[in-house]
Design a protein around this motif. Structure first.
Motif, PDB file in Angstrom:
ATOM      1  N   ALA A  23      -0.112 -32.237  19.875  1.00 46.03           N
ATOM      2  CA  ALA A  23      -0.512 -31.404  18.741  1.00 46.03           C
ATOM      3  C   ALA A  23      -0.531 -29.912  19.092  1.00 46.03           C
ATOM      4  N   THR A  27       0.028 -25.893  16.821  1.00 46.37           N
ATOM      5  CA  THR A  27      -1.105 -25.079  16.333  1.00 46.37           C
ATOM      6  C   THR A  27      -0.628 -23.679  15.945  1.00 46.37           C
ATOM      7  N   GLU A  28       0.383 -23.155  16.660  1.00 40.24           N
ATOM      8  CA  GLU A  28       0.894 -21.817  16.323  1.00 40.24           C
ATOM      9  C   GLU A  28       1.716 -21.837  15.031  1.00 40.24           C
ATOM     10  N   PHE A  34      -6.357 -31.897  17.305  1.00 35.37           N
ATOM     11  CA  PHE A  34      -7.540 -32.735  17.133  1.00 35.37           C
ATOM     12  C   PHE A  34      -8.737 -32.215  17.902  1.00 35.37           C
ATOM     13  N   ARG A  35      -8.506 -31.764  19.136  1.00 38.00           N
ATOM     14  CA  ARG A  35      -9.651 -31.589  20.026  1.00 38.00           C
ATOM     15  C   ARG A  35     -10.089 -30.147  20.268  1.00 38.00           C
ATOM     16  N   GLN A 100       4.210 -36.812  20.200  1.00 35.63           N
ATOM     17  CA  GLN A 100       3.105 -37.532  19.583  1.00 35.63           C
ATOM     18  C   GLN A 100       2.877 -37.012  18.172  1.00 35.63           C
ATOM     19  N   ILE A 102       3.530 -35.823  14.227  1.00 34.87           N
ATOM     20  CA  ILE A 102       4.047 -36.516  13.037  1.00 34.87           C
ATOM     21  C   ILE A 102       4.541 -35.502  12.019  1.00 34.87           C
ATOM     22  N   ASP A 103       4.684 -34.233  12.477  1.00 32.95           N
ATOM     23  CA  ASP A 103       4.941 -33.144  11.531  1.00 32.95           C
ATOM     24  C   ASP A 103       6.422 -32.822  11.314  1.00 32.95           C
ATOM     25  N   HIS A 120       4.176 -41.657  17.500  1.00 30.60           N
ATOM     26  CA  HIS A 120       3.096 -41.949  16.547  1.00 30.60           C
ATOM     27  C   HIS A 120       3.568 -41.900  15.100  1.00 30.60           C
ATOM     28  N   SER A 194      -0.548 -31.194  25.081  1.00 30.42           N
ATOM     29  CA  SER A 194      -1.219 -32.486  24.880  1.00 30.42           C
ATOM     30  C   SER A 194      -2.411 -32.579  25.817  1.00 30.42           C
ATOM     31  N   SER A 195      -3.513 -33.083  25.278  1.00 30.85           N
ATOM     32  CA  SER A 195      -4.697 -33.262  26.117  1.00 30.85           C
ATOM     33  C   SER A 195      -4.510 -34.459  27.057  1.00 30.85           C
ATOM     34  N   ASN A 219      -0.483 -26.326  29.005  1.00 30.37           N
ATOM     35  CA  ASN A 219      -1.588 -26.609  28.082  1.00 30.37           C
ATOM     36  C   ASN A 219      -2.687 -25.591  28.340  1.00 30.37           C
ATOM     37  N   ARG A 220      -3.353 -25.198  27.263  1.00 31.36           N
ATOM     38  CA  ARG A 220      -4.414 -24.191  27.370  1.00 31.36           C
ATOM     39  C   ARG A 220      -5.500 -24.622  28.343  1.00 31.36           C
ATOM     40  N   GLU A 221      -5.807 -25.908  28.366  1.00 32.05           N
ATOM     41  CA  GLU A 221      -6.911 -26.388  29.215  1.00 32.05           C
ATOM     42  C   GLU A 221      -6.418 -27.458  30.174  1.00 32.05           C
TER      43      GLU A 221
HETATM   44  P1  NAD Z   1      -4.901 -33.001  21.173  1.00 37.61           P
HETATM   45  O1  NAD Z   1      -5.436 -32.352  19.947  1.00 37.61           O
HETATM   46  O2  NAD Z   1      -5.690 -34.047  21.825  1.00 37.61           O
HETATM   47  O3  NAD Z   1      -4.603 -31.912  22.300  1.00 37.61           O
HETATM   48  C1  NAD Z   1      -3.936 -30.731  22.049  1.00 37.61           C
HETATM   49  C2  NAD Z   1      -4.002 -29.899  23.326  1.00 37.61           C
HETATM   50  O4  NAD Z   1      -3.239 -28.714  23.120  1.00 37.61           O
HETATM   51  C3  NAD Z   1      -5.414 -29.456  23.689  1.00 37.61           C
HETATM   52  O5  NAD Z   1      -5.658 -29.769  25.044  1.00 37.61           O
HETATM   53  C4  NAD Z   1      -5.418 -27.913  23.441  1.00 37.61           C
HETATM   54  O6  NAD Z   1      -6.175 -27.214  24.383  1.00 37.61           O
HETATM   55  C5  NAD Z   1      -3.951 -27.582  23.598  1.00 37.61           C
HETATM   56  N1  NAD Z   1      -3.485 -26.455  22.768  1.00 37.61           N
HETATM   57  C6  NAD Z   1      -3.630 -26.288  21.426  1.00 37.61           C
HETATM   58  N2  NAD Z   1      -2.976 -25.189  21.011  1.00 37.61           N
HETATM   59  C7  NAD Z   1      -2.415 -24.627  22.119  1.00 37.61           C
HETATM   60  C8  NAD Z   1      -1.603 -23.473  22.351  1.00 37.61           C
HETATM   61  N3  NAD Z   1      -1.240 -22.675  21.345  1.00 37.61           N
HETATM   62  N4  NAD Z   1      -1.207 -23.213  23.618  1.00 37.61           N
HETATM   63  C9  NAD Z   1      -1.587 -24.007  24.653  1.00 37.61           C
HETATM   64  N5  NAD Z   1      -2.325 -25.127  24.497  1.00 37.61           N
HETATM   65  C10 NAD Z   1      -2.739 -25.427  23.242  1.00 37.61           C
HETATM   66  O7  NAD Z   1      -3.453 -33.502  20.791  1.00 37.61           O
HETATM   67  P2  NAD Z   1      -2.613 -34.728  21.318  1.00 37.61           P
HETATM   68  O8  NAD Z   1      -2.743 -34.865  22.785  1.00 37.61           O
HETATM   69  O9  NAD Z   1      -1.289 -34.560  20.710  1.00 37.61           O
HETATM   70  O10 NAD Z   1      -3.318 -36.021  20.689  1.00 37.61           O
HETATM   71  C11 NAD Z   1      -3.849 -36.086  19.413  1.00 37.61           C
HETATM   72  C12 NAD Z   1      -3.165 -37.076  18.473  1.00 37.61           C
HETATM   73  O11 NAD Z   1      -3.205 -36.491  17.185  1.00 37.61           O
HETATM   74  C13 NAD Z   1      -1.726 -37.330  18.722  1.00 37.61           C
HETATM   75  O12 NAD Z   1      -1.565 -38.687  18.732  1.00 37.61           O
HETATM   76  C14 NAD Z   1      -0.955 -36.741  17.537  1.00 37.61           C
HETATM   77  O13 NAD Z   1      -0.125 -37.751  16.993  1.00 37.61           O
HETATM   78  C15 NAD Z   1      -1.985 -36.453  16.493  1.00 37.61           C
HETATM   79  N6  NAD Z   1      -1.886 -35.142  15.813  1.00 37.61           N
HETATM   80  C16 NAD Z   1      -0.674 -34.652  15.420  1.00 37.61           C
HETATM   81  C17 NAD Z   1      -0.567 -33.391  14.810  1.00 37.61           C
HETATM   82  C18 NAD Z   1       0.786 -32.886  14.392  1.00 37.61           C
HETATM   83  O14 NAD Z   1       1.656 -33.683  14.062  1.00 37.61           O
HETATM   84  N7  NAD Z   1       1.018 -31.564  14.429  1.00 37.61           N
HETATM   85  C19 NAD Z   1      -1.711 -32.615  14.630  1.00 37.61           C
HETATM   86  C20 NAD Z   1      -2.959 -33.140  15.027  1.00 37.61           C
HETATM   87  C21 NAD Z   1      -3.014 -34.410  15.640  1.00 37.61           C
END
Ligand code: NAD
Ligand code: ZN
Length: 247
Positions: A23, A27-28, A34-35, A100, A102-103, A120, A194-195, A219-221
């Motif tokens: 995910a 975000t950008e 999610f987290r 992962q 779905i977008d 997913h 991805s976390s 990843n940011r964290e």
């Molecule tokens: P997650 O939310 O668990 O982790 C996202 C990670 O990305 C976090 O550790 C965060 O610190 C990092 N992050 C966020 N923005 C960042 C940036 N700009 N630069 C650097 N790091 C950044 O996501 P996940 O591991 O993909 O798991 C969550 C589940 O939710 C997945 O199964 C996914 O299918 C689903 N999901 C999908 C979407 C989407 O399709 N865009 C959005 C939300 C959740």
């Protein structure tokens, strides 16, 4: 040599690159993850598959969220991160993207559908959970939105759900097998945004490293997979990938 230069060198020397995204890459583009603070998790606890099957209220809540979310996801565009990955694909360095998400933003950035492996599923259409008959979101919206009537399959009367994989729902077998094979064959594996706590998807980067790929985590964290990575970049994704692919 700083870590960006190091990554640029690794990319230069590799020809079987596989990118794995979560995910965080989207975000950008304005889609919350999610987290992170303010992420979807804080507002909505996910509805797992057994709840969806058991409760009409849960299904109504899922469709309500889906149509609210579509106002954001439906208009989202690929960002610098997606575009940098698409450049690697054009250069012939990238075998595929395992996502992962779905977008659909990797496909929108120009990577052909057959080389985007969606672990997913996909949120752009719905499916009957019994006979797998497709239903378009427009059809579901028409049935659902006036009085929150739940859609049912017109062929078999089964429960209809978006074509995504919820927590507790079986993983798509073909996609998982292909993802594992691509991980095994890769020489450089980039896990981005991805976390790495959602299983079994989070096993894929580990499989790549176990079979000799150099594993890079952006990843940011920190993540729990960091100790086996060749390089960990705790940086913002868009800017980092943009810089690295232009060095
Ligand atoms: P997650 O939310 O668990 O982790 C996202 C990670 O990305 C976090 O550790 C965060 O610190 C990092 N992050 C966020 N923005 C960042 C940036 N700009 N630069 C650097 N790091 C950044 O996501 P996940 O591991 O993909 O798991 C969550 C589940 O939710 C997945 O199964 C996914 O299918 C689903 N999901 C999908 C979407 C989407 O399709 N865009 C959005 C939300 C959740
Ligand atoms: Zn059906």
């Amino acid at each position: 040599m700083d870590d960006l230069e190091q990554l640029a060198k690794l990319i230069e020397r590799s020809n079987q690159i596989v990118v794995f995204t979560g995910a965080g890459i989207s975000t950008e583009s304005g889609i919350p993850d999610f987290r992170s603070p303010g992420g979807l998790w804080e507002k909505n606890r996910p509805i797992d598959f057994s709840e969806y099957m058991a409760s009409e209220d849960a299904r109504r809540e899922a469709w309500r969220r889906k149509f609210a979310m579509d106002e954001v996801m439906g208009n989202a565009k690929p960002n610098k991160g997606h575009e940098a990955i698409a450049r690697l694909y054009e250069l012939g360095k990238l075998n595929c993207v395992i996502t992962q998400n779905i977008d659909g933003l990797h496909q929108q950035s120009g990577i052909p559908e057959e080389d985007v492996i969606e672990l997913h599923g996909n949120t752009t259409y719905a499916k009957c959970l019994d006979c797998h008959e497709r239903m378009s979101l427009d059809e579901v919206r028409e049935i659902f939105q006036p009085e929150e009537t739940l859609p049912i399959c017109q062929k078999c009367g089964g429960i209809v759900k978006t074509a995504t994989i919820s927590f507790g729902q079986p993983m798509p077998i073909r996609e998982m097998q292909r993802a594992e094979m691509e991980a095994i064959e890769s020489d450089l594996f980039l896990a981005i945004g991805s976390s790495l706590v959602v299983y079994p998807a989070a096993d894929i980067p580990v499989i790549a490293a176990q079979h000799g790929a150099k594993l890079i985590i952006i990843n940011r964290e920190p993540t729990q997979v960091d100790p086996i990575a060749t390089l960990v970049l705790n940086k913002e994704i868009g800017e980092t990938l943009d810089l690295v692919t232009k060095l």
